[in-house]
Structure formats: C-alpha cells, structure tokens
Motif scaffolding. Sequence first.
Motif, PDB file in Angstrom:
ATOM      1  N   GLU A 247      21.104 -62.457 -14.053  1.00 46.00           N
ATOM      2  CA  GLU A 247      20.054 -63.375 -14.464  1.00 46.00           C
ATOM      3  C   GLU A 247      18.626 -62.306 -14.671  1.00 46.00           C
ATOM      4  O   GLU A 247      18.307 -61.474 -13.960  1.00 46.00           O
ATOM      5  CB  GLU A 247      19.554 -64.346 -13.378  1.00 46.00           C
ATOM      6  N   PRO A 248      17.999 -62.458 -15.563  1.00 43.70           N
ATOM      7  CA  PRO A 248      18.154 -63.614 -16.854  1.00 43.70           C
ATOM      8  C   PRO A 248      19.400 -63.131 -17.909  1.00 43.70           C
ATOM      9  O   PRO A 248      19.107 -61.734 -18.037  1.00 43.70           O
ATOM     10  CB  PRO A 248      16.952 -64.029 -17.577  1.00 43.70           C
ATOM     11  N   VAL A 251      18.583 -63.745 -24.507  1.00 39.72           N
ATOM     12  CA  VAL A 251      18.666 -64.943 -25.266  1.00 39.72           C
ATOM     13  C   VAL A 251      19.703 -64.623 -26.374  1.00 39.72           C
ATOM     14  O   VAL A 251      20.513 -65.441 -26.860  1.00 39.72           O
ATOM     15  CB  VAL A 251      17.387 -65.637 -25.933  1.00 39.72           C
ATOM     16  N   ILE A 254      23.376 -64.974 -25.360  1.00 40.86           N
ATOM     17  CA  ILE A 254      24.012 -66.014 -24.849  1.00 40.86           C
ATOM     18  C   ILE A 254      25.337 -66.557 -25.334  1.00 40.86           C
ATOM     19  O   ILE A 254      26.342 -66.648 -24.750  1.00 40.86           O
ATOM     20  CB  ILE A 254      23.215 -67.354 -24.755  1.00 40.86           C
ATOM     21  N   VAL A 265      27.615 -68.759 -19.733  1.00 39.17           N
ATOM     22  CA  VAL A 265      26.167 -68.710 -19.291  1.00 39.17           C
ATOM     23  C   VAL A 265      25.690 -70.390 -18.785  1.00 39.17           C
ATOM     24  O   VAL A 265      26.308 -71.140 -19.388  1.00 39.17           O
ATOM     25  CB  VAL A 265      25.331 -68.680 -20.600  1.00 39.17           C
ATOM     26  N   SER A 267      23.036 -72.814 -18.328  1.00 35.85           N
ATOM     27  CA  SER A 267      21.627 -72.826 -18.868  1.00 35.85           C
ATOM     28  C   SER A 267      21.157 -74.217 -18.309  1.00 35.85           C
ATOM     29  O   SER A 267      21.942 -75.143 -18.068  1.00 35.85           O
ATOM     30  CB  SER A 267      21.690 -73.108 -20.286  1.00 35.85           C
ATOM     31  N   ALA A 322      14.809 -70.674 -26.699  1.00 34.50           N
ATOM     32  CA  ALA A 322      15.000 -71.009 -25.255  1.00 34.50           C
ATOM     33  C   ALA A 322      14.137 -71.215 -24.369  1.00 34.50           C
ATOM     34  O   ALA A 322      13.581 -70.432 -23.523  1.00 34.50           O
ATOM     35  CB  ALA A 322      16.053 -69.875 -24.979  1.00 34.50           C
ATOM     36  N   THR A 500      13.561 -71.445 -20.338  1.00 33.21           N
ATOM     37  CA  THR A 500      15.032 -71.878 -20.060  1.00 33.21           C
ATOM     38  C   THR A 500      15.509 -70.943 -19.089  1.00 33.21           C
ATOM     39  O   THR A 500      15.906 -69.723 -19.312  1.00 33.21           O
ATOM     40  CB  THR A 500      15.782 -72.345 -21.377  1.00 33.21           C
ATOM     41  N   ALA A 502      18.715 -69.073 -17.746  1.00 33.20           N
ATOM     42  CA  ALA A 502      19.846 -68.771 -18.425  1.00 33.20           C
ATOM     43  C   ALA A 502      20.858 -67.693 -17.381  1.00 33.20           C
ATOM     44  O   ALA A 502      20.165 -66.424 -17.280  1.00 33.20           O
ATOM     45  CB  ALA A 502      19.739 -68.089 -19.764  1.00 33.20           C
ATOM     46  N   TRP A 503      21.704 -67.950 -16.530  1.00 35.40           N
ATOM     47  CA  TRP A 503      22.338 -67.127 -15.724  1.00 35.40           C
ATOM     48  C   TRP A 503      23.799 -66.971 -16.375  1.00 35.40           C
ATOM     49  O   TRP A 503      24.611 -67.729 -16.840  1.00 35.40           O
ATOM     50  CB  TRP A 503      22.635 -67.791 -14.439  1.00 35.40           C
ATOM     51  N   GLN A 513      23.066 -74.038  -9.877  1.00 34.38           N
ATOM     52  CA  GLN A 513      21.699 -73.721 -10.523  1.00 34.38           C
ATOM     53  C   GLN A 513      20.493 -74.693 -10.217  1.00 34.38           C
ATOM     54  O   GLN A 513      20.958 -75.852 -10.578  1.00 34.38           O
ATOM     55  CB  GLN A 513      21.997 -73.441 -11.943  1.00 34.38           C
ATOM     56  N   ASN A 517      14.946 -72.105 -10.043  1.00 31.98           N
ATOM     57  CA  ASN A 517      15.359 -70.805 -10.243  1.00 31.98           C
ATOM     58  C   ASN A 517      15.812 -70.009  -8.849  1.00 31.98           C
ATOM     59  O   ASN A 517      15.684 -68.978  -8.901  1.00 31.98           O
ATOM     60  CB  ASN A 517      14.578 -69.670 -10.968  1.00 31.98           C
TER      61      ASN A 517
END
Length: 531
Positions: A247-248, A251, A254, A265, A267, A322, A500, A502-503, A513, A517
């Motif tokens: 994380e993160p 973008v 993804i 991912v 999200s 994102a 946004t 995104a893991w 999630q 965060n």
Amino acid sequence: MSFKSKVLTAAVLAALGATSLLANAQTIRIANQGDALSLDPHSLNESLQLSTDANAYEPLVGRNKDLSLAPLLATSWKQSTPTVWTFELRKNVKFHDGTPFTADDVIFSFARASGEGSDVKTNTADIKEVRKVNDFAIEIETKGPFPILPDVISQLMIMSKKWCEENKATMPVDRRKGIENTASFKANGTGPFRVRERQPNVRTVFTRNPTYWGKIEGNAQEVIFTPISNPATRVAALLSGEIDVMEPVPVQDIERINKSANARVISGPELRTIFLGMDQKRDELLYSSVKGKNPFKDKRVRQAFYQAIDIVGIQKTVMRGASRPTGLMVGPGINGWTDAQDKRPAYDVEAAKKLLAEAGYPNGFEVTMNCPNDRYVNDSQICQSVAANLAKIGVKINLAAETKGTYFPKILRRDTSFYMLGWTPTTYDSHNALSALMACPDDKTGTGQFNLGAYCNLKLDDLTKKIQSETDKPKRDAMIKEAFAIHIDDIGHLPLHQQTLAWGVSKKVELTQMADNYMPFKWMSVKQVAP
C-alpha cells in the motif's frame, strides 16, 4: 531503470527473500512506501503510524469493520450528566509484559496524551478531568457537553503506567524536536500483536499475542512490515510473492496487478482529504521572494492560487482517475458533508492572473512549497503539477519534496510557507476537521493543532465550540454548514481531492479494507492451500 536503481531493487528483493525463508505459512509480509516513524502512539497523529501502533496498543473504544464504535478496553460507557461520562473497564487484561491493566493506566495515558510533546492533544483538548472510580471504572468530565466524546477518544491508545515509568517514557516522543525515548523503539500494549523486532526504516516484526483478552479473527501468527519507497520495487515484490500486501498501489499498475496470477488490487473510497495550506499569520513569509509583507494574507492571492490549480487535469494525468476532486475539507462519509457545498471555484488562469495583479503581484512571486514524497498517493507528482499550474500565473514554486521522516517534523513546527497535508477525521464527523484544521491555533488547548498556516476566523471558532456541545442533529448540521461556508468564503485552505484506496494483496491473503486506511492485523488470514 538506472544501474543504481537496479542494484537497490535487487538488494531489497534479496532481503525479502531471506525473510520469506524464515516465514511459515501464517506469516504475512506487508510493504508500504514509508515507515511508521515511531512505536509511541502519542507522538504523531498520522494514520500509518496510528494504524501500525494500534495492533499493539488499544484505546478504550475502537472501531468495528463498518467503522461503528466497538468496546475494547472499556466494556461500556454512559453519559451520567451532559459533561460526565462513565466508562466501565475490561477486567483480566494484561499488558504484553504481564502487568495487569487498571484505571491507573487510563488516567496516566490521558495525561500523557495531553502533555508536552504529544501530537494527539486534539483528542483531549476538551477534557477537564479523568477520575478514578475504582480499579475498573473511570469518569471523564468534559469542559462542556460533548456528545461525541467516545468517537473522539477512539484512537487514544492506552499505555502501561508502570512500564513507562520504568523505561523513562512518561512523556511522548516529540517529533518536532527529534527527541526519542524507549517508547520509540519498543511497545508494551494490550493489543492482539506484540512487537518482536523494530529496525526503523528497515522492518518491524509483530507476533500474535498468546495472552490476548479477546478473539483474534484472523490466523496470522506473524506480520512483517517493511518500508519500500520505490513503487516499482513494491509492485515487483508483490508480483513475485516476496510480499503479500502493499500500500499504496501506483495507479498506473492497478490493471497490471489485477491481470497477474498471484495478486489483486482491493480498491475503495478513502475518507482522507488532501489539501494545501498557506502561512496566513507571519507578517513576512519565511520562504518567499516577497519581503516586508505576506501575500497569503490577501484573499485575492489565495483565490488566485485556487483558481490556477487544474484539479481535473491532476485527476486525469497524475491520479489516473483514482481521486475525487473536492471543494470541502471533508468528503462523503463524514457527517456534515453536503454535495451542495462541495464546489470548487472554476479553473481559470486569466481570472487568477487578474486577481494577482489586483493584489499587487502582476508578475507573480516566488515561494517554497513543502511536500512529502512517501506519504500520500502520488504526493510529489501532485505538487509538481501544482507548481506547473502556478507557473502559468507567474508564481515560481521552489518545490521541497522530502521523506515524511523529515517532512512532518518540519511542518509541524510551522516552519513552512506553503505545504501539503492529508486528513481523515478520526471521529468521522466534521467537528474533527473544524477543530483540528480550521480553528485558530491554541497551543494550550490543542485546538487548531494541525492548522499549520494559522488561518483564523473567530466566528468559525465560536461555531466550532457550539457544534461540539449541540445534541440536536438538525441544529448541529446547520452550524457545520455555516462554519464551512465561512471557511469557503475565506479560502482558508485549498482542498484538492479525496484519494482512492488501492491495496495490492496476494490471492492467498484475506483481509478487511477500511475507509480510514487502517490495517488491523487481527482481521488478516492466510488461506489454507491444499497440498
């Protein structure tokens, strides 16, 4: 990739590979772009540090997966009068060193969180006194009616009075002054995981607490947290299986991760708002070509900066969609947010130039912008785009991007003229943002603690105090709306967007999630794979 970058990538992956040889099937390896700067839960009000520390330490009141309040070290709470709350404490709880948890630890922790060096004073600013009823009950008296007190203290973690005294850690680590103590490197909480090893900026190893008072839903026995600043290296480590969670996710990666055989991912919208702040207090900016006055004291200058920022362009090119552009300091999901107020002034370079000229800066001016490069999604790239936008109106930005380890101490000292910050209201209520980010700074009470440019409007302050005590929701929401209207009209800050989440997650790992965060290890599991 340069030769130096290739060597660094190879070294990191080799270290991770060595770690994985030691890891059993229930070890989860997590990588983030930066490290938690301390194990002291009162030293920095930053979500990565609080999230990491919260696996070893616990508050009285925590959060469920849906972010509703959950009993942790307090089993129940009630409001006996408008200003007095009683909390019944959990019995038979032990700190990791075996010391029993009692009311004395709660009273000590609240005092520590309120003291010199604490970065979580905003959570205790309106508490008048914490009193012991007996070993397993306390009373908290507030300075006025405070209906959201349980929400406000949901991230104030409890430490062992005995351990802190024995380890000379009775005061928090002061990040502004670079002062460290035992609590920086060791942890002794009541949480579901213990800290076995701490190597700052290298790795932190957590192990499951065998004497934890509650149920640990996940099956993770060990969690290894590793900071990996290079985005490409993090992605490579995830795709190769050297790490399990990252994380993160950049973008641009993804789609690539989602197409891979080993990872995906996860999200979702984040409650954090990214914004820019300006020094509006000093008579002369610390870092600017303008001498003898402060251009940010002029609303026309602030508005010019605001209208010169192409937030849609940033959304498309830097964030690749994102992000959600915003005109408020809070976003959807925070009580008090309304779509009607969430509007930005039009992006208009010519209008911005005209405003600067009217303010006496027809040729613009020069100013330094402080920005982290390892805290928010594409943070330094966003700052670079803002600098390019402002160049169109004659403003030369000297961009100072640095790791959060040096960035946060600098801006928290208010040693800045123009800066980036992100904020998630810990109470999921607008009062938190109003009190911490927009109220006039008051070092004695802790209000405005993160209003680093010292924006100040006494009418907004008065409304913020009333919002805190108001129990009638329609009246309270109307006051929030009025306070936001004042801040919008003043252009107190320059809100940018909500990023946004995104893991990147291995397909063998299950986790939860959350929109704040946070990453609780107790909800993480390694799927059992048939031989």
